[in-house]
Design a protein around this motif. Structure first.
Motif, PDB file in Angstrom:
ATOM      1  N   ALA A 220       0.816  -1.218   0.000  1.00  9.64           N
ATOM      2  CA  ALA A 220       0.000   0.000   0.000  1.00  9.64           C
ATOM      3  C   ALA A 220       0.852   1.271   0.000  1.00  9.64           C
ATOM      4  CB  ALA A 220      -0.924   0.001   1.220  1.00  9.64           C
ATOM      5  N   LEU A 221       2.125   1.143   0.304  1.00 11.97           N
ATOM      6  CA  LEU A 221       3.000   2.321   0.381  1.00 11.97           C
ATOM      7  C   LEU A 221       3.338   2.833  -1.012  1.00 11.97           C
ATOM      8  CD1 LEU A 221       5.368   1.053   3.202  1.00 11.97           C
ATOM      9  CD2 LEU A 221       3.434   2.637   3.420  1.00 11.97           C
ATOM     10  N   LYS A 222       3.286   4.131  -1.163  1.00  7.04           N
ATOM     11  CA  LYS A 222       3.539   4.730  -2.476  1.00  7.04           C
ATOM     12  C   LYS A 222       4.964   5.256  -2.628  1.00  7.04           C
ATOM     13  CE  LYS A 222      -1.262   5.689  -3.476  1.00  7.04           C
ATOM     14  NZ  LYS A 222      -1.649   4.458  -2.937  1.00  7.04           N
ATOM     15  N   LYS A 223       5.673   5.404  -1.511  1.00  5.39           N
ATOM     16  CA  LYS A 223       7.043   5.905  -1.542  1.00  5.39           C
ATOM     17  C   LYS A 223       8.003   4.793  -1.145  1.00  5.39           C
ATOM     18  CE  LYS A 223       5.804  10.643  -0.423  1.00  5.39           C
ATOM     19  NZ  LYS A 223       6.126  11.820   0.353  1.00  5.39           N
ATOM     20  N   GLU A 224       9.274   4.998  -1.493  1.00  6.07           N
ATOM     21  CA  GLU A 224      10.316   4.048  -1.101  1.00  6.07           C
ATOM     22  C   GLU A 224      11.249   4.699  -0.092  1.00  6.07           C
ATOM     23  OE1 GLU A 224      12.300   2.276  -4.443  1.00  6.07           O
ATOM     24  OE2 GLU A 224      10.431   1.532  -5.304  1.00  6.07           O
ATOM     25  N   ASN A 225      12.148   3.886   0.445  1.00  6.02           N
ATOM     26  CA  ASN A 225      13.170   4.346   1.380  1.00  6.02           C
ATOM     27  C   ASN A 225      12.577   4.911   2.680  1.00  6.02           C
ATOM     28  OD1 ASN A 225      15.925   4.393   1.864  1.00  6.02           O
ATOM     29  ND2 ASN A 225      16.069   6.560   1.354  1.00  6.02           N
ATOM     30  N   LEU A 226      11.476   4.315   3.105  1.00  9.53           N
ATOM     31  CA  LEU A 226      10.821   4.745   4.336  1.00  9.53           C
ATOM     32  C   LEU A 226      11.391   3.988   5.536  1.00  9.53           C
ATOM     33  CD1 LEU A 226       7.155   4.707   3.015  1.00  9.53           C
ATOM     34  CD2 LEU A 226       8.556   6.730   3.456  1.00  9.53           C
TER      35      LEU A 226
ATOM     36  N   LYS B  76       6.914 -20.151   1.246  1.00 10.07           N
ATOM     37  CA  LYS B  76       8.007 -19.653   0.407  1.00 10.07           C
ATOM     38  C   LYS B  76       7.539 -18.508  -0.501  1.00 10.07           C
ATOM     39  CE  LYS B  76      11.172 -21.510  -3.100  1.00 10.07           C
ATOM     40  NZ  LYS B  76      11.633 -22.757  -3.746  1.00 10.07           N
ATOM     41  N   ASP B  77       6.358 -18.644  -1.085  1.00 10.69           N
ATOM     42  CA  ASP B  77       5.848 -17.607  -1.999  1.00 10.69           C
ATOM     43  C   ASP B  77       5.691 -16.271  -1.281  1.00 10.69           C
ATOM     44  OD1 ASP B  77       3.699 -18.809  -0.490  1.00 10.69           O
ATOM     45  OD2 ASP B  77       2.237 -18.049  -1.936  1.00 10.69           O
ATOM     46  N   LEU B  78       5.116 -16.303  -0.093  1.00 11.33           N
ATOM     47  CA  LEU B  78       4.899 -15.052   0.639  1.00 11.33           C
ATOM     48  C   LEU B  78       6.198 -14.482   1.192  1.00 11.33           C
ATOM     49  CD1 LEU B  78       1.579 -15.770   2.568  1.00 11.33           C
ATOM     50  CD2 LEU B  78       1.911 -14.629   0.365  1.00 11.33           C
ATOM     51  N   TRP B  79       7.078 -15.352   1.673  1.00 11.52           N
ATOM     52  CA  TRP B  79       8.360 -14.852   2.187  1.00 11.52           C
ATOM     53  C   TRP B  79       9.175 -14.205   1.076  1.00 11.52           C
ATOM     54  CZ3 TRP B  79       8.955 -13.406   6.755  1.00 11.52           C
ATOM     55  CH2 TRP B  79       8.427 -14.103   7.844  1.00 11.52           C
ATOM     56  N   ARG B  80       9.152 -14.769  -0.119  1.00 12.12           N
ATOM     57  CA  ARG B  80       9.882 -14.158  -1.241  1.00 12.12           C
ATOM     58  C   ARG B  80       9.277 -12.797  -1.594  1.00 12.12           C
ATOM     59  NH1 ARG B  80      13.781 -16.850  -3.432  1.00 12.12           N
ATOM     60  NH2 ARG B  80      13.910 -19.111  -3.368  1.00 12.12           N
ATOM     61  N   LEU B  81       7.948 -12.713  -1.578  1.00 17.03           N
ATOM     62  CA  LEU B  81       7.292 -11.447  -1.869  1.00 17.03           C
ATOM     63  C   LEU B  81       7.625 -10.422  -0.784  1.00 17.03           C
ATOM     64  CD1 LEU B  81       5.423  -9.641  -3.482  1.00 17.03           C
ATOM     65  CD2 LEU B  81       3.474 -10.807  -2.407  1.00 17.03           C
ATOM     66  N   TYR B  82       7.541 -10.827   0.472  1.00 19.86           N
ATOM     67  CA  TYR B  82       7.913  -9.916   1.556  1.00 19.86           C
ATOM     68  C   TYR B  82       9.353  -9.430   1.365  1.00 19.86           C
ATOM     69  CZ  TYR B  82      10.050  -8.162   5.678  1.00 19.86           C
ATOM     70  OH  TYR B  82      10.799  -7.367   6.509  1.00 19.86           O
ATOM     71  N   HIS B  83      10.270 -10.343   1.085  1.00 22.16           N
ATOM     72  CA  HIS B  83      11.689  -9.994   0.944  1.00 22.16           C
ATOM     73  C   HIS B  83      11.885  -8.948  -0.160  1.00 22.16           C
ATOM     74  CE1 HIS B  83      15.944 -10.622  -0.313  1.00 22.16           C
ATOM     75  NE2 HIS B  83      16.086 -10.500   0.984  1.00 22.16           N
ATOM     76  N   THR B  84      11.231  -9.145  -1.292  1.00 17.26           N
ATOM     77  CA  THR B  84      11.332  -8.180  -2.392  1.00 17.26           C
ATOM     78  C   THR B  84      10.827  -6.810  -1.951  1.00 17.26           C
ATOM     79  OG1 THR B  84      11.089  -9.922  -4.042  1.00 17.26           O
ATOM     80  CG2 THR B  84      10.568  -7.676  -4.752  1.00 17.26           C
ATOM     81  N   LEU B  85       9.660  -6.775  -1.307  1.00 18.25           N
ATOM     82  CA  LEU B  85       9.091  -5.499  -0.855  1.00 18.25           C
ATOM     83  C   LEU B  85       9.963  -4.841   0.216  1.00 18.25           C
ATOM     84  CD1 LEU B  85       5.376  -6.653  -0.592  1.00 18.25           C
ATOM     85  CD2 LEU B  85       6.307  -5.018  -2.264  1.00 18.25           C
ATOM     86  N   SER B  86      10.544  -5.647   1.084  1.00 13.86           N
ATOM     87  CA  SER B  86      11.330  -5.108   2.199  1.00 13.86           C
ATOM     88  C   SER B  86      12.617  -4.431   1.736  1.00 13.86           C
ATOM     89  CB  SER B  86      11.655  -6.209   3.209  1.00 13.86           C
ATOM     90  OG  SER B  86      12.642  -7.090   2.701  1.00 13.86           O
ATOM     91  N   GLN B  87      13.105  -4.800   0.561  1.00 13.88           N
ATOM     92  CA  GLN B  87      14.349  -4.228   0.052  1.00 13.88           C
ATOM     93  C   GLN B  87      14.213  -2.739  -0.266  1.00 13.88           C
ATOM     94  OE1 GLN B  87      17.255  -6.307   0.015  1.00 13.88           O
ATOM     95  NE2 GLN B  87      15.676  -7.345   1.201  1.00 13.88           N
TER      96      GLN B  87
END
Length: 160
Positions: free
Chosen positions: A58-64, A99-110
């Motif tokens: 839902a976040l529209k900005k990065e580096n938060l 695994k699917d959700l953890w990979r998605l979380y990892h990508t978003l968390s970067q």
């Protein structure tokens, strides 16, 4: 406004596995946004993780700078104690779940600077309690979504 966000999350499953839902609250200064969704067949751990993912999506900005409060030891420890880094490094060897959700979380968390904090569930934290209300209401809803990753895993293992 600062670039600091506070997020509260919770997940629920009726039967575990069974119908499930997540609830999340995003707070940025005076702005507050609630999100929730329900799924027809899933697990509690998947919904705990989906709450985090939905908030990040839902976040529209990065580096938060983000602090995420969760009552899920599974989610908090996986990130804060480095389990996830090891799971990714070993490609989830040993049948690690979600695994699917953890990979998605990892990508978003970067895209952000994230710190998790564990909170006691069903206690005196109003935001955590509100997330629980959102998650259980979503799980009990009429128009439940399909947790594609979970149902595909069940089909692959001939459990569905």
């Amino acid at each position: 406004m600062s670039n600091s966000i506070i997020i509260y999350t919770d997940g629920a499953a009726r039967g575990n596995p069974g119908p499930g839902g997540y609830g999340t609250i995003l707070m940025w200064g005076d702005v507050k946004k609630e999100l929730s969704n329900g799924y027809r067949h899933t697990t509690n751990n998947r919904m705990e993780l989906m709450a985090v993912i939905a908030a990040l999506q839902a976040l529209k900005k990065e580096n938060l700078h983000i602090t995420i409060y969760s009552d899920s030891s599974y989610v908090v420890k996986a990130v804060e104690e480095g389990w996830l880094k090891n799971w990714i490094r070993t490609d989830f060897k040993g049948g690690k779940k979600n695994k699917d959700l953890w990979r998605l979380y990892h990508t978003l968390s970067q895209k952000h600077h994230i710190k998790f904090k564990w909170v006691k569930g069903h206690a005196d934290n109003a935001f955590n309690n509100r997330c629980d209300e959102l998650a259980t209401a979503a799980a009990d809803g009429k128009h439940l979504l399909i947790d594609e990753g979970y149902e595909q895993e069940l089909k692959a293992n001939k459990l569905l």
